[in-house]
Design an enzyme around this catalytic site. Structure first.
Site, PDB file in Angstrom:
ATOM      1  N   GLU A  89       1.389  34.346  45.225  1.00 36.73           N
ATOM      2  CA  GLU A  89       1.016  34.922  43.929  1.00 36.73           C
ATOM      3  C   GLU A  89      -0.377  34.433  43.577  1.00 36.73           C
ATOM      4  O   GLU A  89      -0.636  33.242  43.582  1.00 36.73           O
ATOM      5  CB  GLU A  89       2.041  34.506  42.863  1.00 36.73           C
ATOM      6  N   GLY A 135       3.249  45.189  42.778  1.00 36.17           N
ATOM      7  CA  GLY A 135       3.225  45.881  41.498  1.00 36.17           C
ATOM      8  C   GLY A 135       2.171  46.970  41.380  1.00 36.17           C
ATOM      9  O   GLY A 135       1.841  47.655  42.355  1.00 36.17           O
ATOM     10  N   GLY A 138      -3.411  58.533  25.841  1.00 37.82           N
ATOM     11  CA  GLY A 138      -2.119  58.544  26.535  1.00 37.82           C
ATOM     12  C   GLY A 138      -0.983  58.255  25.567  1.00 37.82           C
ATOM     13  O   GLY A 138      -0.915  57.165  24.997  1.00 37.82           O
ATOM     14  N   TYR A 183       4.530  55.150  27.240  1.00 41.89           N
ATOM     15  CA  TYR A 183       5.117  53.863  26.855  1.00 41.89           C
ATOM     16  C   TYR A 183       4.079  52.934  26.203  1.00 41.89           C
ATOM     17  O   TYR A 183       4.262  52.457  25.100  1.00 41.89           O
ATOM     18  CB  TYR A 183       5.634  53.131  28.099  1.00 41.89           C
ATOM     19  N   ASP A 211       6.927  48.772  41.785  1.00 42.27           N
ATOM     20  CA  ASP A 211       5.919  49.783  41.448  1.00 42.27           C
ATOM     21  C   ASP A 211       5.189  50.313  42.674  1.00 42.27           C
ATOM     22  O   ASP A 211       4.482  51.313  42.593  1.00 42.27           O
ATOM     23  CB  ASP A 211       4.875  49.189  40.478  1.00 42.27           C
ATOM     24  N   HIS A 219      12.931  46.223  35.331  1.00 43.72           N
ATOM     25  CA  HIS A 219      14.344  46.083  35.717  1.00 43.72           C
ATOM     26  C   HIS A 219      14.660  46.849  36.996  1.00 43.72           C
ATOM     27  O   HIS A 219      15.544  46.458  37.754  1.00 43.72           O
ATOM     28  CB  HIS A 219      15.292  46.482  34.580  1.00 43.72           C
ATOM     29  N   HIS A 234      33.748  47.719  13.695  1.00 46.40           N
ATOM     30  CA  HIS A 234      33.186  48.381  12.510  1.00 46.40           C
ATOM     31  C   HIS A 234      32.731  47.341  11.501  1.00 46.40           C
ATOM     32  O   HIS A 234      33.469  46.379  11.288  1.00 46.40           O
ATOM     33  CB  HIS A 234      34.254  49.279  11.886  1.00 46.40           C
TER      34      HIS A 234
END
Ligand code: NAD
Length: 468
Positions: free
Chosen positions: A34, A149, A185, A188, A315, A324, A447
């Protein structure tokens, strides 16, 4: 001699770090490469987590300013301490990313801090070369997983300049509330971060190229959300494109074409027109790894690429770019490698847009069912008729269920409303077990709760909602 691993993972985001943890549980010797100073990838460092921290803080701010009075709470107009809000967000990021580092330690996973690329084939698999701050290091892995990603797409006529024109990472770091934030855009990122700065006092204009915001979301809900955001003060221009910009003394003048043709004066621009796989510098072509027209790495059902021993998830491959989804793929990849018959159900990937109200969906949209000539019946239940939503004073939106008319099986569930992000898990669970509207009817719901709206929407598909 280079260090030998069972599995080398390039990328320590949700896909990569979760795959590493599962592989360690299955007794694999794992290294994660990483390049960031912290683990967690875009999601934890500059995406999901910091944006939700700011969304939560700005929601409290907006509630204190606009809604406390309705609850009979008298306060002076709240004052914003943006530096503190930003610091709180950073603390959350720090705690969570450090948490992953300690999970790595606990599970014996090696984190190599540097930029990895595919190297030569070796006797035991493949070499991975890592550029670290102390020079190059070569590791050898029997299996290599690519999980690097994605990166933000840049518009050719509106390039990122770090000062005024930026992407999500920049919009999470503003140290002052923009006067006028132009968001390009209506997806999201645009709607979530647009909401943050709108709630904190900015004028926000969203420019969306298509005829409606959230093109892949059930359009009935997208229309309702647009109306709600407009009521909150957001300007949304659909069917509008940005064609260029001029620098002004105190900001920018952005040229648009469509619903509005006059240039828009603003002091910040957030470009949120999608993301693309992050493959630069990985040596994919040299390694003979095939990609499709969208630039995604082609994989089979085991996530194997066209190069033996190299796999890819998240991705980088087909499907929605969601943390997720990458996490589940990471687990399934490792388990399949170990010979288990794990599976990601690509028809049941929930999606959430953390606006106010939230949108959450799982399964097919009404548009998809129509497009594929699939019969369906619809059941809707408005939060206006839900007792808990009334008590919370959050009555916008509805639960919409699309079900198979013959079997009653749920085909899609779409929720616009308070805590939709949490409510959708029940729908996903019912669908994962192949449940029908009759099954939902048989589940006793406490409820008063928001979840009752889900049961009522199921009853509504049979024309039997009790409270509508
Ligand atoms: P997106 O795909 O959600 O939305 C991009 C929007 O930009 C679309 O509506 C598209 O029609 C529009 N667009 C494209 N080109 C345009 C142009 N030239 N002018 C005007 N509009 C244009 O992408 P995003 O918002 O950038 O998010 C990127 C990814 O990150 C998404 O795939 C999403 O899955 C993920 N993400 C998820 C969450 C979440 O789960 N809550 C939050 C943020 C981001």
């Amino acid at each position: 001699m280079s260090e030998q691993y069972d599995l080398i993972i390039i990328g320590g985001g949700p896909g990569g770090y979760v795959a590493a943890l599962r592989a360690a549980q299955l007794d694999q010797k794992v290294a994660v490469i990483e390049k960031r100073e912290s683990l967690g990838g875009t999601c934890l460092n500059e995406g999901c987590i910091p944006s939700k921290a700011l969304l939560d803080s700005s929601e409290y701010f907006a509630l204190a300013r606009d809604s406390f009075g309705r609850h009979g709470i008298k306060i002076d107009a709240p004052e914003l301490d943006l530096a503190k809000m930003q610091k709180r967000k950073q603390e959350i990021v720090k705690k969570l990313t450090r948490g992953i580092a300690s999970l790595f330690k606990k599970n014996g996973i090696d984190w190599v801090n540097g930029t990895g690329r595919l190297g030569e084939d070796s006797d035991n698999g493949m070499q991975v070369v890592v550029e670290t701050k102390d020079g190059e290091q070569t590791l050898e892995g029997e299996t290599v997983l690519l999980a690097t990603g994605s990166v933000a797409v840049e518009l050719p006529h509106l390039g990122f300049d770090e000062a005024k024109i930026g992407h999500a990472r920049d919009a999470l770091e503003y140290q002052e509330v923009p006067e006028h934030l132009l968001v390009v855009g209506g997806g999201y990122i645009g709607l979530e971060l647009g909401s943050v700065w709108l709630r904190l006092g900015a004028k926000v204009t969203v420019v969306e190229m298509l005829d409606e915001i959230l093109p892949n979301t059930d359009q009935e809900l997208a229309v309702e959300l647009r109306k709600s955001l407009e009521k909150q003060g957001m300007t949304i221009l659909t069917g509008t494109k940005v064609t260029g910009f001029d620098k002004q003394k105190s900001g920018l003048s952005v040229k648009v074409e469509g619903e509005r043709d006059e240039p828009i004066a603003c002091d910040r621009v957030l470009v949120a027109v999608g993301r693309k796989p992050c493959v630069e510098g990985l040596n994919l072509d040299e390694a003979g790894i095939d990609r499709n027209k969208q630039g995604q790495i082609e994989v089979d059902e085991n996530y194997a690429t066209s190069k033996a021993g190299v796999y890819a998830i998240g991705d980088l491959i087909h499907g929605p770019m969601l943390a997720h989804k990458a996490m589940d793929e990471g687990v399934v990849f490792v388990e399949r490698l170990a010979g288990r018959e794990s599976l990601v159900d690509y028809g049941l990937i929930p999606g959430v847009i953390y606006t106010m109200p939230e949108v959450a969906s799982v399964g097919a949209t009404e548009e998809e069912l129509k497009e594929n000539d699939i019969d369906y019946e619809t059941g809707k239940f408005p939060f206006m008729a839900n007792g808990r939503a009334k008590c919370m004073d959050e009555t916008e939106g509805m639960v919409k269920i699309l079900a198979d008319p013959a079997s009653g099986h749920l085909l899609g569930v779409h929720i616009l409303g308070p805590k939709a992000s949490e409510l959708i898990a029940e729908a996903a669970a019912v669908m994962a077990f192949g449940g029908s509207i009759e099954d939902v009817e048989l589940i006793m719901h406490p409820h008063p709760t928001l979840n009752e709206a889900f049961k009522e929407a199921a009853l509504a598909t049979m024309g039997r909602a009790l409270h509508a």
